[in-house]
Structures are given as structure tokens and as C-alpha cells.
Design a protein around this motif. Sequence first.
Motif, PDB file in Angstrom:
ATOM      1  N   ASN A   6      29.202  -9.089 -62.929  1.00  0.00           N
ATOM      2  CA  ASN A   6      29.135  -7.666 -63.583  1.00  0.00           C
ATOM      3  C   ASN A   6      29.017  -7.548 -65.122  1.00  0.00           C
ATOM      4  O   ASN A   6      29.090  -6.611 -65.681  1.00  0.00           O
ATOM      5  N   VAL A   7      29.477  -9.016 -65.461  1.00  0.00           N
ATOM      6  CA  VAL A   7      30.008  -9.076 -66.943  1.00  0.00           C
ATOM      7  C   VAL A   7      29.214  -9.906 -67.752  1.00  0.00           C
ATOM      8  O   VAL A   7      28.345 -10.860 -67.491  1.00  0.00           O
ATOM      9  N   LEU A   8      28.823  -9.302 -69.243  1.00  0.00           N
ATOM     10  CA  LEU A   8      28.173 -10.016 -70.188  1.00  0.00           C
ATOM     11  C   LEU A   8      28.931 -10.189 -71.547  1.00  0.00           C
ATOM     12  O   LEU A   8      29.407  -9.317 -71.801  1.00  0.00           O
ATOM     13  N   LEU A   9      29.000 -11.404 -71.989  1.00  0.00           N
ATOM     14  CA  LEU A   9      29.606 -11.648 -73.381  1.00  0.00           C
ATOM     15  C   LEU A   9      29.018 -10.884 -74.550  1.00  0.00           C
ATOM     16  O   LEU A   9      27.732 -11.037 -74.442  1.00  0.00           O
ATOM     17  N   SER A  10      29.951 -10.636 -75.545  1.00  0.00           N
ATOM     18  CA  SER A  10      29.047 -10.226 -76.685  1.00  0.00           C
ATOM     19  C   SER A  10      30.166 -10.355 -77.777  1.00  0.00           C
ATOM     20  O   SER A  10      31.197 -10.659 -77.407  1.00  0.00           O
ATOM     21  N   PRO A  11      29.478 -10.555 -78.966  1.00  0.00           N
ATOM     22  CA  PRO A  11      30.602 -10.801 -80.101  1.00  0.00           C
ATOM     23  C   PRO A  11      31.881 -10.020 -80.275  1.00  0.00           C
ATOM     24  O   PRO A  11      32.964 -10.175 -80.507  1.00  0.00           O
ATOM     25  N   CYS A  12      31.342  -8.631 -80.420  1.00  0.00           N
ATOM     26  CA  CYS A  12      32.356  -7.620 -80.485  1.00  0.00           C
ATOM     27  C   CYS A  12      32.081  -6.380 -80.028  1.00  0.00           C
ATOM     28  O   CYS A  12      30.949  -6.156 -79.467  1.00  0.00           O
ATOM     29  N   VAL A  13      33.153  -5.227 -79.647  1.00  0.00           N
ATOM     30  CA  VAL A  13      32.532  -4.068 -79.109  1.00  0.00           C
ATOM     31  C   VAL A  13      31.559  -3.248 -79.702  1.00  0.00           C
ATOM     32  O   VAL A  13      30.795  -2.836 -79.339  1.00  0.00           O
ATOM     33  N   VAL A  14      31.784  -3.293 -81.150  1.00  0.00           N
ATOM     34  CA  VAL A  14      30.747  -2.645 -81.957  1.00  0.00           C
ATOM     35  C   VAL A  14      29.338  -3.057 -81.828  1.00  0.00           C
ATOM     36  O   VAL A  14      28.365  -2.626 -81.515  1.00  0.00           O
TER      37      VAL A  14
ATOM     38  N   SER B  88      33.934  -9.929 -77.011  1.00  0.00           N
ATOM     39  CA  SER B  88      33.907  -8.632 -76.167  1.00  0.00           C
ATOM     40  C   SER B  88      33.377  -8.801 -74.740  1.00  0.00           C
ATOM     41  O   SER B  88      32.650  -9.780 -74.848  1.00  0.00           O
ATOM     42  N   SER B  89      33.165  -7.847 -74.129  1.00  0.00           N
ATOM     43  CA  SER B  89      32.484  -7.822 -72.961  1.00  0.00           C
ATOM     44  C   SER B  89      31.856  -6.523 -72.541  1.00  0.00           C
ATOM     45  O   SER B  89      32.303  -5.536 -72.959  1.00  0.00           O
ATOM     46  N   MET B  90      30.573  -6.633 -71.901  1.00  0.00           N
ATOM     47  CA  MET B  90      29.975  -5.528 -71.353  1.00  0.00           C
ATOM     48  C   MET B  90      30.156  -5.762 -69.913  1.00  0.00           C
ATOM     49  O   MET B  90      29.661  -6.566 -69.555  1.00  0.00           O
ATOM     50  N   VAL B  91      30.419  -4.313 -69.124  1.00  0.00           N
ATOM     51  CA  VAL B  91      30.380  -4.752 -67.773  1.00  0.00           C
ATOM     52  C   VAL B  91      29.676  -3.577 -67.026  1.00  0.00           C
ATOM     53  O   VAL B  91      29.892  -2.263 -67.578  1.00  0.00           O
ATOM     54  N   SER B  92      28.749  -3.947 -66.263  1.00  0.00           N
ATOM     55  CA  SER B  92      28.252  -2.784 -65.481  1.00  0.00           C
ATOM     56  C   SER B  92      28.052  -3.561 -63.954  1.00  0.00           C
ATOM     57  O   SER B  92      27.682  -4.409 -63.614  1.00  0.00           O
TER      58      SER B  92
ATOM     59  N   GLU C 108      35.222 -19.540 -65.735  1.00  0.00           N
ATOM     60  CA  GLU C 108      36.791 -19.004 -65.856  1.00  0.00           C
ATOM     61  C   GLU C 108      36.868 -17.761 -66.885  1.00  0.00           C
ATOM     62  O   GLU C 108      37.930 -16.959 -66.730  1.00  0.00           O
ATOM     63  N   ASP C 109      36.021 -17.817 -67.849  1.00  0.00           N
ATOM     64  CA  ASP C 109      36.109 -16.719 -68.921  1.00  0.00           C
ATOM     65  C   ASP C 109      36.036 -15.141 -68.101  1.00  0.00           C
ATOM     66  O   ASP C 109      36.767 -14.518 -68.435  1.00  0.00           O
ATOM     67  N   SER C 110      35.004 -14.997 -67.292  1.00  0.00           N
ATOM     68  CA  SER C 110      34.682 -13.671 -66.810  1.00  0.00           C
ATOM     69  C   SER C 110      35.568 -13.636 -65.492  1.00  0.00           C
ATOM     70  O   SER C 110      36.394 -12.470 -65.529  1.00  0.00           O
ATOM     71  N   GLU C 111      36.103 -14.431 -64.902  1.00  0.00           N
ATOM     72  CA  GLU C 111      37.191 -14.286 -63.778  1.00  0.00           C
ATOM     73  C   GLU C 111      38.538 -14.132 -64.434  1.00  0.00           C
ATOM     74  O   GLU C 111      39.050 -13.229 -63.774  1.00  0.00           O
TER      75      GLU C 111
END
Length: 401
Positions: free
Chosen positions: A93-101, A249-253, A72-75
Amino acid sequence: MQEFDRAYFDAGVERRGTECVKWDSMAAETGDPEMIPMWVADMDFPSAPGIQAAIERVAAQGTWGYTRNGGEDSESLCSFWERRHGVRFAPENVLLSPCVVSGMRIAVQALTDPGDAVLIHTPVYGPFFDSVRLSGRRLVENPLVEEEQRWKIDFAGMEAAMKREQVKAVMLCSPHNPCGRAWTSDELQSILDLCRKYHALLISDEIHADFVYPPAVHTSILSLAGEEDAVVMLCAASKTFNIAGLQQSSMVSRNPAILERLKKHRDVTGITYGNPFALAATRAAYRDCDAWLDGLIRYLADNRELVMTHAAEKWPGVRVTKMEATYLMWLDCRALGMPQEKLLEALRSAHVYVTDGRFFGTIGDGFIRLNIGCPRAQVEAALHQMDLVLSKDQKQSMEEN
Ligand SMILES: Cc1ncc(COP(=O)(O)O)c(C=O)c1O
């Protein structure tokens, strides 16, 4: 139903004493109880009620062990981006990360090799520089150019630099902090086309995507033709909903090979995610807080008008960049002819704490950044105090002395 109108945002929230950087670090540094914080990019508003309720539910658990990142987090992220920005991507397509930096640093390190050239457009948010330099990559700057208070990409300069330096990655701030640009789809397509032509990856930081003022719109790099082979998009609910302290935050590709490299590097560094408060707050932000966000954008647009009108009337030596996006205004003070240290000192003596333009690169000398993500009374108080340094009358009296 609760109204997110002017009265709601006017009320703000008391942040002093919460250990927040914006107020408490500033007070510790300056020792000035009257200092007005118009600097670091978070807002002096309460987070949306839906987020508060989600956090209270987690707090009531009474136990906060390792927490899974469920589907549900990525959805919720995907459906928010489709609803708000018309761009579709899938949870895979989504990977979680702690913050955008941290996402930025993971992306640079995972997708380039030591010594590779990475191009950024300056002036730009300070950590862009460090993400390149601290990773042992080569920094290539392509300065933005200003035309009638609107900053643009120098495409000829960008192409020349990409060819000359054999650039392997481009980092883009979209929308742009500090120049307030919401890049058009034509501009973005040209950037992407250059990246594909020179086989460079594009890392697009879209943390400010939700702060775009009509008629401008946010175009995600993920909505462009041909992005699949070249793009990582970084995003978060943190800036939009004032939950940056929670760190998610998220990284998306859409490119499985890029995702695999990002994931592997994230695993190598040992960076984890899955803070139960951050997960619950972010899910709530993406699902339940559109009305709050719409009210916020209307309020910030009025703050922007207030600053533009005030500066045009009272500050002859200051040019305010047209802010299409973000809540950060970029003020060109070069015509004042004051050395940067003197300008900052004078503003601090007037009890206003702004961000030094040099945080965004040497090209930012002579500029300041003003954060208008706060109640109108705070903006008004800051403008009034800034008159002591920047207004016509002040200029006259300085010349007469
Ligand atoms: C362009 C940009 N990227 C990233 C960040 C920081 O994001 P985070 O707190 O998620 O690292 C900021 C904060 O001001 C920003 O302006």
C-alpha cells in the motif's frame, strides 16, 4: 540505557553553521546575532542516537551509489504505524516520495484534472495553497471556525462548497498545522463521508501524527470505515525525528487504482527516491527510536504548559489556541490592535523570529505561530523577549505614551 529525560532535551544541539534554514538563513536575512528562531518547523534537538548510528554506518561505506528500496523500508513504516497508531496497512500500500510536499503535489496532479476544484481548510500550512494553484487546479477555501480557542470544521460550509464547486479532492492537515487540532474520529468520519457523498478524493497529510498530547490521540484516516475508495495518506519520519533535510516520505493508499495513478505520475515527473542516508535513517527511526520519541513528547508537553501559563499571566491581548498536537503554537494577537507588519517588526526588534500568520492564508492576519520544538531555556528566552511587546506592563506603557 540512555535516558531521554529533561536533561537530555535541555542540552539541545548547536545548529549554527550547519547551513540550516532555521538559524543560518534567519541570521543571513536579519543580520541579528541575538535573534531567537521560533519559526520554521524543525527542532533544536539532536536526532535520536539510533538514527545517528545508522547514518554513521552508511557514511563508513565510503561509496553511495544507486540504492534500492528493499522490502524492509516499507515494512518498518507499517510496523511503526501499527505500534504507535493502531492502524494496519501493508508494504504494497506504500509508495516512497522525496518529501511530504512533493507527495502532496503528486497526489493533486495524479488524482485530479486541470481546472478541478480542490478544497482546503484554512488557516493551513502554506504549501497546501501552492499545491493546488501551481497545478492549475481551482482553490476552494472552507475556513475553520474557532470556539473557545479550539478550531473546528464548518461542516455545513464544507458540504455547500463541495456541492457548489463540484470539488474533486479535499486536502486535510491531520493533525492540523497551525491550529494544533488532533481531529476526532467523528470529525474525520464526517469529512470522509462528505468526500464519498460528493465523489471527492481525500488527501490526508499526517506528518504531525506523532506529536499528539494525551488525552488526545491521533486517528489515521486509514483506520476509518469506507476509506478504501477515497483516501491517500501522506506521512514521514522527517518531522518526528528531526531528519527533514534527508528528504524521504511515503504515500499510502489501500486502493490499487489510486496507487497506480500516483505511481504513474511519479514516474512521469521523473521524481526519484532512494537516498541511502535517508533510507537507513528512516528505517532506524521507525524501528529503534520509540524511547527517544516518548521522552520528546513529555518534554514538548511541558514546553506547551510553560507557554500557556506565561501567556495567561502576562499577555492580556493574546489568546493561545489549545494545542492538542504538533509543536507549533497558534497565537491570536488580534486584540492587540496592531497591524501585522508592526507586530512582526516589534517582535523582531525584540530578537524573536516567529512565523507570520499570513503564511497560512489571509485568515491568519493578526496571528503568529510559535515553534516550541527547542530546549526550555530557548523557549524561556523567547517568552522573556516577547514580554517587551506583549506584556501587560508594556501595553500600559505604550498607552501612557
Ligand atoms: C503539515 C505539513 N506538511 C508537510 C510539511 C513539510 O514536509 P516535507 O518537508 O516532508 O515536505 C510540513 C512542514 O512543516 C507540515 O507542517
